[in-house]
Design a protein around this motif. Sequence first.
Motif, short mmCIF file in Angstrom:
data_model
loop_
_atom_site.label_atom_id
_atom_site.label_comp_id
_atom_site.label_asym_id
_atom_site.label_seq_id
_atom_site.Cartn_x
_atom_site.Cartn_y
_atom_site.Cartn_z
N THR A 43 -7.28 -9.10 -7.57
CA THR A 43 -7.49 -8.28 -8.95
C THR A 43 -6.16 -8.63 -9.54
OG1 THR A 43 -6.63 -6.10 -8.13
CG2 THR A 43 -8.91 -6.50 -8.51
N LYS A 44 -5.98 -8.70 -10.87
CA LYS A 44 -4.63 -8.97 -11.38
C LYS A 44 -3.25 -8.35 -11.12
CE LYS A 44 -5.99 -11.98 -14.96
NZ LYS A 44 -5.99 -13.33 -15.03
N ASP A 45 -3.66 -7.03 -10.62
CA ASP A 45 -2.63 -6.21 -10.15
C ASP A 45 -2.48 -6.22 -8.69
OD1 ASP A 45 -5.03 -4.88 -9.51
OD2 ASP A 45 -4.15 -2.78 -10.30
N LEU A 46 -3.01 -7.10 -7.95
CA LEU A 46 -3.11 -7.06 -6.47
C LEU A 46 -3.60 -6.00 -5.71
CD1 LEU A 46 0.32 -9.38 -6.34
CD2 LEU A 46 -1.93 -10.04 -6.59
N ALA A 47 -4.31 -5.07 -6.45
CA ALA A 47 -4.35 -3.71 -5.65
C ALA A 47 -5.65 -3.93 -4.88
CB ALA A 47 -4.76 -2.59 -6.72
N HIS A 79 -2.36 -3.64 8.04
CA HIS A 79 -1.09 -3.28 8.56
C HIS A 79 -0.43 -4.55 9.29
CE1 HIS A 79 2.13 -1.22 10.66
NE2 HIS A 79 1.76 -1.82 11.76
N GLU A 80 -1.13 -5.58 9.59
CA GLU A 80 -0.72 -6.88 10.32
C GLU A 80 -0.36 -7.65 9.26
OE1 GLU A 80 0.02 -7.77 13.60
OE2 GLU A 80 -0.33 -5.66 14.03
N LEU A 81 -1.25 -7.55 8.16
CA LEU A 81 -0.86 -8.42 6.94
C LEU A 81 0.41 -8.15 6.51
CD1 LEU A 81 -2.19 -10.64 5.29
CD2 LEU A 81 -3.28 -8.87 3.97
N ARG A 88 5.67 -5.79 -1.80
CA ARG A 88 6.11 -4.31 -1.93
C ARG A 88 4.72 -3.38 -1.58
NH1 ARG A 88 9.45 -2.41 -6.80
NH2 ARG A 88 10.73 -3.76 -5.93
N HIS A 89 3.43 -4.03 -2.04
CA HIS A 89 2.25 -3.11 -1.74
C HIS A 89 1.32 -4.30 -1.41
CE1 HIS A 89 3.63 0.33 -3.83
NE2 HIS A 89 4.04 -0.09 -4.63
N ILE A 90 0.58 -4.00 -0.18
CA ILE A 90 -0.49 -4.72 0.27
C ILE A 90 -1.78 -4.25 -0.06
CG2 ILE A 90 -1.63 -5.31 2.41
CD1 ILE A 90 1.05 -6.86 1.92
N SER A 91 -2.77 -5.26 -0.67
CA SER A 91 -3.89 -4.73 -1.17
C SER A 91 -4.71 -4.29 -0.22
CB SER A 91 -4.55 -6.29 -1.62
OG SER A 91 -3.79 -6.93 -2.63
#
Length: 121
Positions: A43-47, A79-81, A88-91
């Motif tokens: 998504t555009k916000d990488l969520a 978690h590995e990713l 800052r935040h992983i999808s």
Amino acid sequence: MPKEYGRSQRVASQMQKELALILQREVHDPRVGFVTINEVILTKDLAVAKIYITVLNADEAGKSTNVKALNEISAFIRHELAKRMRLRHISELHFYYDHSFDTGQRVSELLHEVARPPQDD
């Protein structure tokens, strides 16, 4: 004017490479077979990341088992990713089976049948 190759596409490309390595080296779940990551759509916000996979030499039940297993261990994969990517935040990861390969294979078979010369009886 929007960029032709935006941040979400660059992150998706890198995420695809990292996920392939994680599935190859870190995931030791016997339910997960030989999985190929075909595409990652963010998504555009990488969520949220939609991850499309194919499974080599698997029937319909095997395909759904692989997708279900990957969705169950998505927290471990995430978690590995997070260790490998500098974000800052992983999808949130959602795995789906990519039917385009199967469809392409079926179309190829049909084209080969049509291209065959008719046999005289």
